[in-house]
Design an enzyme around this catalytic site. Sequence first.
Site, PDB file in Angstrom:
ATOM      1  N   HIS A  95       0.852  -1.194   0.000  1.00  0.00           N
ATOM      2  CA  HIS A  95       0.000   0.000   0.000  1.00  0.00           C
ATOM      3  C   HIS A  95       0.888   1.244   0.000  1.00  0.00           C
ATOM      4  O   HIS A  95       1.941   1.258   0.646  1.00  0.00           O
ATOM      5  CB  HIS A  95      -0.924  -0.002   1.222  1.00  0.00           C
ATOM      6  CG  HIS A  95      -1.981   1.052   1.122  1.00  0.00           C
ATOM      7  ND1 HIS A  95      -1.724   2.377   1.389  1.00  0.00           N
ATOM      8  CD2 HIS A  95      -3.279   0.999   0.719  1.00  0.00           C
ATOM      9  CE1 HIS A  95      -2.826   3.084   1.167  1.00  0.00           C
ATOM     10  NE2 HIS A  95      -3.784   2.260   0.768  1.00  0.00           N
ATOM     11  N   GLU A 165      -3.862   1.846  -7.391  1.00  0.00           N
ATOM     12  CA  GLU A 165      -4.266   2.986  -6.577  1.00  0.00           C
ATOM     13  C   GLU A 165      -3.337   4.172  -6.852  1.00  0.00           C
ATOM     14  O   GLU A 165      -2.285   4.294  -6.202  1.00  0.00           O
ATOM     15  CB  GLU A 165      -4.144   2.646  -5.092  1.00  0.00           C
ATOM     16  CG  GLU A 165      -5.042   1.545  -4.628  1.00  0.00           C
ATOM     17  CD  GLU A 165      -5.344   1.696  -3.141  1.00  0.00           C
ATOM     18  OE1 GLU A 165      -6.523   1.898  -2.825  1.00  0.00           O
ATOM     19  OE2 GLU A 165      -4.411   1.656  -2.329  1.00  0.00           O
ATOM     20  N   GLY A 234     -11.143   3.176   0.795  1.00  0.00           N
ATOM     21  CA  GLY A 234     -10.573   3.709   2.030  1.00  0.00           C
ATOM     22  C   GLY A 234     -11.623   4.447   2.838  1.00  0.00           C
ATOM     23  O   GLY A 234     -12.468   3.828   3.499  1.00  0.00           O
TER      24      GLY A 234
HETATM   25  P1  PGA Z   1      -9.462   6.310  -0.228  1.00  0.00           P
HETATM   26  O1  PGA Z   1      -8.287   5.290   0.143  1.00  0.00           O
HETATM   27  O2  PGA Z   1     -10.625   5.517  -0.705  1.00  0.00           O
HETATM   28  O3  PGA Z   1      -9.714   7.060   1.022  1.00  0.00           O
HETATM   29  O4  PGA Z   1      -8.911   7.190  -1.330  1.00  0.00           O
HETATM   30  C1  PGA Z   1      -7.978   4.203  -0.666  1.00  0.00           C
HETATM   31  C2  PGA Z   1      -6.751   3.513  -0.151  1.00  0.00           C
HETATM   32  O5  PGA Z   1      -5.806   4.182   0.299  1.00  0.00           O
HETATM   33  O6  PGA Z   1      -6.685   2.271  -0.160  1.00  0.00           O
END
Ligand code: PGA
Length: 253
Positions: A95, A165, A234
Amino acid sequence: MRKLVVANWKMNPASVKEALDLFDKVKKKASTLKNVDTILAPPFAFLGELTCNYSGSKVSFASQDVFWEEGGSYTGEVSVSQIKSIGATYGIVGHSERRALGETDVDVNKKVLALIKEKVTPILCIGESSRDEHGEYLNFLQKEITEGLKSVSKNDIKRVVIAYEPIWAIGKSVRDAMKPDEMHEMKIFIQKTLSELYERSVVSKVPIIYGGSVEPDNARALLEGGEVDGFLVGHASLSVTEFNEILTIVNRA
Ligand code: PGA
């Protein structure tokens, strides 16, 4: 391919009571869905408590990270067999928030291999911090994929989930999230990179999910236009209303 929705709670909520409460409402929703695999990634501190409170099959559990060693003197780390023994069947690795703390592609690869060895499914996160007109970010992504998957066999790649991501889209709002057509291009790029490593027939079996400000307002468009196989959610996963709405949308798509 069945769709996956992964809830990444990050370092939330503040107490086990709140975690159980959130879990209770999400599991009720998840148990009604036919076309979605709901995967929850709570903080390590709550993982065992949630799995103990669940006997169904509609929710799976992921750790938010894992260490590659099997045991020993590694203060603060958690092994794959430990998370597996309390019921996790997925492990998030790479991540961007872990990479920002110093995790390298080599580390990520060791984690992927450790998970595969224990038959726990790796959710390998990749994503560029920004884009440039020369397409350097594509080389960056290619390196994250290739190095993250080093020594992963063609049999085992089928057990891996790729979570794309883009860092610039994380923790923002729908307006800043990736657009469906851009996501579609990225899916093709990721599959092309994978097909340089594996046969095409195998590549088509690897789920590619998207994360970065997924909310009820963009989930449907990203699924349809982006052709993603699911989401890593997230901030919206901490709101029962929003997360359950995302689940409904994905289940219908
Ligand atoms: P977010 O986070 O949906 O708040 O953008 C996604 C993540 O970091 O896995």
